[in-house]
Every structure is written in C-alpha cells, then in structure tokens.
Write a protein that holds these residues in place. Structure first.
Motif, short mmCIF file in Angstrom:
data_model
loop_
_atom_site.label_atom_id
_atom_site.label_comp_id
_atom_site.label_asym_id
_atom_site.label_seq_id
_atom_site.Cartn_x
_atom_site.Cartn_y
_atom_site.Cartn_z
N PRO A 150 0.81 -1.23 0.00
CA PRO A 150 0.00 0.00 0.00
C PRO A 150 0.84 1.27 0.00
CG PRO A 150 -0.09 -1.10 2.13
CD PRO A 150 0.55 -2.05 1.19
N GLU A 151 2.04 1.21 0.59
CA GLU A 151 2.90 2.41 0.65
C GLU A 151 3.34 2.87 -0.74
OE1 GLU A 151 5.49 -1.24 1.57
OE2 GLU A 151 3.44 -0.55 1.88
N THR A 152 3.41 1.93 -1.69
CA THR A 152 3.79 2.30 -3.06
C THR A 152 2.80 3.31 -3.63
OG1 THR A 152 4.85 0.17 -3.46
CG2 THR A 152 4.16 1.41 -5.40
N PHE A 153 1.51 3.08 -3.37
CA PHE A 153 0.48 3.94 -3.94
C PHE A 153 0.22 5.18 -3.09
CE2 PHE A 153 0.02 -0.23 -5.74
CZ PHE A 153 -0.15 0.03 -7.09
N GLU A 154 0.69 5.15 -1.86
CA GLU A 154 0.61 6.35 -1.03
C GLU A 154 1.65 7.37 -1.46
OE1 GLU A 154 1.19 4.84 2.89
OE2 GLU A 154 -0.75 3.79 2.96
N LYS A 155 2.76 6.89 -2.01
CA LYS A 155 3.87 7.77 -2.38
C LYS A 155 3.80 8.22 -3.84
CE LYS A 155 7.05 5.61 0.93
NZ LYS A 155 8.26 4.77 1.08
N ASN A 156 2.96 7.58 -4.64
CA ASN A 156 2.89 7.91 -6.07
C ASN A 156 1.46 8.31 -6.44
OD1 ASN A 156 5.65 6.95 -7.29
ND2 ASN A 156 5.02 5.32 -5.90
N LYS A 157 1.33 9.37 -7.23
CA LYS A 157 0.02 9.88 -7.62
C LYS A 157 -0.47 9.13 -8.88
CE LYS A 157 0.79 14.51 -5.73
NZ LYS A 157 0.87 15.96 -6.04
N VAL A 158 -1.02 7.96 -8.64
CA VAL A 158 -1.47 7.10 -9.73
C VAL A 158 -2.99 7.17 -9.85
CG1 VAL A 158 -1.41 4.77 -10.68
CG2 VAL A 158 0.47 5.56 -9.22
N CYS A 159 -3.49 7.38 -11.07
CA CYS A 159 -4.94 7.41 -11.28
C CYS A 159 -5.55 6.05 -10.95
CB CYS A 159 -5.26 7.77 -12.73
SG CYS A 159 -4.87 9.48 -13.16
N GLU A 160 -6.72 6.09 -10.37
CA GLU A 160 -7.45 4.87 -10.01
C GLU A 160 -7.78 4.07 -11.26
OE1 GLU A 160 -8.40 2.08 -8.37
OE2 GLU A 160 -8.69 3.51 -6.71
N ASN A 161 -7.61 2.75 -11.20
CA ASN A 161 -8.00 1.93 -12.36
C ASN A 161 -9.05 0.89 -12.00
OD1 ASN A 161 -6.74 -0.34 -11.20
ND2 ASN A 161 -5.70 -0.90 -13.10
N TRP A 432 0.48 2.78 -15.15
CA TRP A 432 0.21 3.89 -14.24
C TRP A 432 0.02 5.17 -15.03
CZ3 TRP A 432 4.08 3.70 -9.51
CH2 TRP A 432 3.87 2.53 -8.78
N ILE A 433 -1.16 5.76 -14.94
CA ILE A 433 -1.36 7.10 -15.47
C ILE A 433 -1.20 8.05 -14.28
CG2 ILE A 433 -2.90 8.61 -16.77
CD1 ILE A 433 -2.09 5.94 -18.20
N ILE A 434 -0.23 8.93 -14.38
CA ILE A 434 0.06 9.84 -13.27
C ILE A 434 -0.92 11.00 -13.27
CG2 ILE A 434 1.81 11.27 -12.17
CD1 ILE A 434 2.36 8.22 -12.15
N SER A 435 -1.56 11.23 -12.14
CA SER A 435 -2.54 12.31 -12.06
C SER A 435 -1.81 13.66 -11.96
CB SER A 435 -3.44 12.11 -10.84
OG SER A 435 -2.68 12.10 -9.66
N GLN A 436 -2.54 14.72 -12.28
CA GLN A 436 -1.96 16.08 -12.26
C GLN A 436 -1.52 16.44 -10.84
OE1 GLN A 436 -1.26 17.97 -14.73
NE2 GLN A 436 -2.69 17.66 -16.41
#
Length: 436
Positions: A150-161, A432-436
C-alpha cells in the motif's frame, strides 16, 4: 516502487490462486496458463496521456461513424474513399446487420486500441472493436499490489484503475432497453473466461452461459435457477458474432441464442459490441482509418498508423514484393499474434513461397514497416532487462466517449521478439497514469 518489485513472486502467486489465467488450444488440447505479471509499471505522465486520450477518442468516434455508415448509407464507398470490393470481401462484414441501428446509434461500445511508443510518438498497430479482452488483468493486479504494498500507492500519484467495472456498468445502463445487464460467455473453456466472470461480478451483472438466455416474442429473458425469468435489456456478449444466433448466422452454433438478432433488430435489447463490428477490426480496413478521420470528422489524425501497404493496390503490391525481407506481413483474418511474419526471419525459399501466396490472394495481407518501438524494463530474477512492449488502451463509448486511465501493457519475454501477445508467451504489467 522498490517495495513493490520485491513482491513480484508473491503477486504472481496471488494471481494463480485467484485463477487469473488465460486458455489456449494447443495440439487439440485446452491448456490454461498463468499470464506472468511484472511489477515494474509502465508510467505515462498526465500531459502525455492527455494527448493520447484525445487521439484515441478521435479514432473511436471516426470508427463508430464508419460502422454506422457502412451498414446504412455507405457514403464512404460511394465517395470512393474505400473500395467497395474491399469491404464486401471482408470476413468481418455481415450483410445481415445492414439497416439495423443499435440503441443510441452506438456500435463500438468497448474498443481495445493496440499502440506502441516510438521515439517520435505513439503508433496505432490495431483496432479491436469486436470483443477486446484484457482489462481484467491490470484491474486485479492493481487490487493485489495495493494490498501487498500500500505504501507504493501512497507515495505515487497514480490514477485509479479499479473503476473500469463501474464505467462499463454505466455504459450498459445508458444503452439498456429495459431489463437486467448480462455478460454472455461461451463457457468455461473460452480463453478469456476469467475475465467474463470477473467483470460480471464487479459490475453486478448476471454471468449467462449458453442455454441461460431465451427469446420469446422478440424479447430476451434470463432463465433463473428457481424456474422464473427476468427480462434482459443489455448483453455484453463475449461470443464471436458468427456464433451469437444460430438462426441468423452460424447454424451449427451451440453457444448462441436463437432469435437473438430478431430481438436486437426490434430494439428490445442492446448488444455490446454491436454485431458486424468485425469490418472495423479488419487489418486491411485499418489502412483507411486516417482517411476516415478526415472524411467523417474533418480533422487531421492525432495518432499515427504504422506505415502500411495493401497488396490489394498494385503499387503497394509491387513495393511489398520487392521489400519482403524488411517488412512485417500480417494475415488480415488472424489475431492474437498469429499470422504475423517478419520477412527478415524467413529463408529465401520461405520468402519466395510467401511472395507467391501474396500474388495469389493480395486481399488477405497487409504489410508494415518494422517500428523500432521503445523497450520497457522487465524483471528477470533480480535483474531488470529491456523488452519490447505494447499498450492496449480501452475506450468506452456510451453517452460520452472516455478512455480508461489504465490499460493492458504486454511485453515479450523473448529478448529477440517484437510479439507480445499472451498466446505467444508474453507477460503483462500495470499501467500507471500519473494524475496532475
């Protein structure tokens, strides 16, 4: 991300435990195998995705207009943008669909557009508008990786899929003709059965097997286990068009629903995707998509086709026959990586044989320049190595047209191969699509 890559083996164990597999027929036997997952994600920045999104929406809108036109007025044929015989000779063209307008005029509800990225941008390799599969793999992979790291997605702004099922469900409701939503599967031994059952569960739709559906007085019903029945308003069918109705198409089909096309023609049920979409799947028709965009939308294409030649045209045939050793030859009726031949890998005798086959049946093939698309890093044991990879982007067409902020990234596990399909031994990774 480092934490995530340390769990690659564990993620694949979870995928196997959940039955995330695909099936292939080999030597007349059905074999199920794991679709190997690689934990290094493909990362697409927000600005790059915005351009890609715009190009994909443009392309799918043009293809939908083409399907509407080709089964009604056929203006694009009268104006000689596409040769008539080229369309009518396609295995994907179904004359039985002429004059039928699907609910809301939407033919291509779910499009899977295959792209590769080169140094000078994105190239579209194929348009899949019949029953494109593969969305379930990045969905469940994201679900598992979020649980494991879970920490991977807490540190990276990845759009929900994980919203793909809700996007699909919303689209089905928008075209629904009154009744429940159904995912129609040919059964357990279909190569994508995991996806059929997974999406049905996530959408809250009914997973219907052959025999579960019947048509009475032009209306489709689902036969419930307790002996009752429910009206069906929309069917996301994962059965090839020619098998969906033995009355209208393949008479010996045992996985279709008799009189389904009658109900569809009367506007009593939506079929997703619309029958007859195979004409837009034809690899030869792909050649004309840039012209479609200009013809129907009055716009320049945002996304590029791979440089493509049609032996159907004499000038192109001459070029193909003279340059076989440096081209990729594709059989227009094949899919899944089958029927793809790299001229450089053929012997002189094999090239001569292929040359004669093309001369005898030029409509059967297209030829493309080899695109040196970018490598992505893939884990092999403890080492990261470069491998060729493509992207299947999913475009959903309901009331609006949208691109899922994810996609299926497939990669070749063979360092010397450009072929990435699961049926050819490829693997997949999250996108991973990075959010703004």
């Amino acid at each position: 991300m480092k934490m995530l890559t340390q769990h690659t083996k564990l993620v694949n164990e979870w995928l196997e435990r959940y039955g995330v597999k695909f099936g292939i027929y080999k030597n007349d036997k059905f074999i199920e195998q794991l679709f190997p997952f690689d934990a290094i994600p493909r990362i697409i920045e927000a600005d790059k995705f915005a351009l890609l999104e715009k190009g994909l929406i443009q392309r799918v809108c043009a293809l939908n207009l083409f399907l509407k036109d080709i089964y009604s007025n056929r203006c694009i044929l009268r104006d000689k943008i596409i040769p008539e015989e080229f369309v009518y000779s396609s295995k994907g063209f179904f004359a039985e669909c002429c004059g039928i307008t699907p609910p809301k005029g939407i033919y291509s509800h779910v499009a899977g557009i295959d792209l590769v990225e080169a140094k000078d941008g994105w190239y579209v390799l194929e348009d899949n508008l019949r029953i494109p599969s593969g969305a379930s793999y990045p969905m469940i992979a994201r679900e598992i990786t979020r649980s494991i790291s879970p920490e991977t997605f807490e540190k990276n702004k990845v759009c929900e899929n994980r919203n793909y099922a809700s996007i699909l469900s919303k689209m089905l409701e928008e075209v629904n003709c009154g009744g429940i939503n159904v995912v129609m599967t040919p059964g357990r031994y279909n190569s994508a059965f995991f996806e059929h059952s997974y999406l049905a569960e996530k959408m809250g739709a009914v997973l219907a097997f052959p025999g579960d559906l019947q048509v009475q007085n032009g209306v489709v019903y689902y036969n419930k286990f307790n002996g009752g029945k429910q009206r069906v308003g929309a069917i996301y069918h994962r059965v090839s068009d020619e098998y969906i109705d033995p009355i209208a198409f393949q008479q010996d089909s045992v996985i279709g629903v008799p009189h389904l096309m009658e109900a569809y023609k009367k506007g009593n049920v939506a079929l997703v995707n619309a029958p007859g979409n195979g004409i837009a799947d034809d690899k030869g028709i792909y050649y004309f998509v840039p012209a479609m965009i200009s013809y129907y939308l009055g716009e320049d294409p945002i996304l590029k086709n791979a440089p493509t030649y049609l032996p159907f045209f004499k000038e192109d045939e001459k070029y193909v026959l003279e340059n076989l050793e440096k081209l990729v030859i594709k059989d227009v009726s094949e899919s899944g990586g089958y029927g793809v031949v790299f001229g450089s890998e053929l012997s002189k005798e094999e090239r001569n044989n292929l040359r004669n086959i093309i001369i005898d049946n030029p409509r059967r093939f297209i030829a493309q320049e080899v695109i040196d698309f970018l490598d992505l890093m893939v884990l092999e044991g403890e080492e990261a190595v470069p491998r060729k990879a493509d992207l299947r982007a999913f475009v959903i067409h309901g009331k609006d047209v949208s691109v899922w902020k994810s996609g299926l990234t497939r990669f070749s596990r063979n360092p010397n191969s450009f072929v990435v399909n699961s049926s050819q031994g490829g693997g997949f990774k999250d996108t991973w699509i990075i959010s703004q």
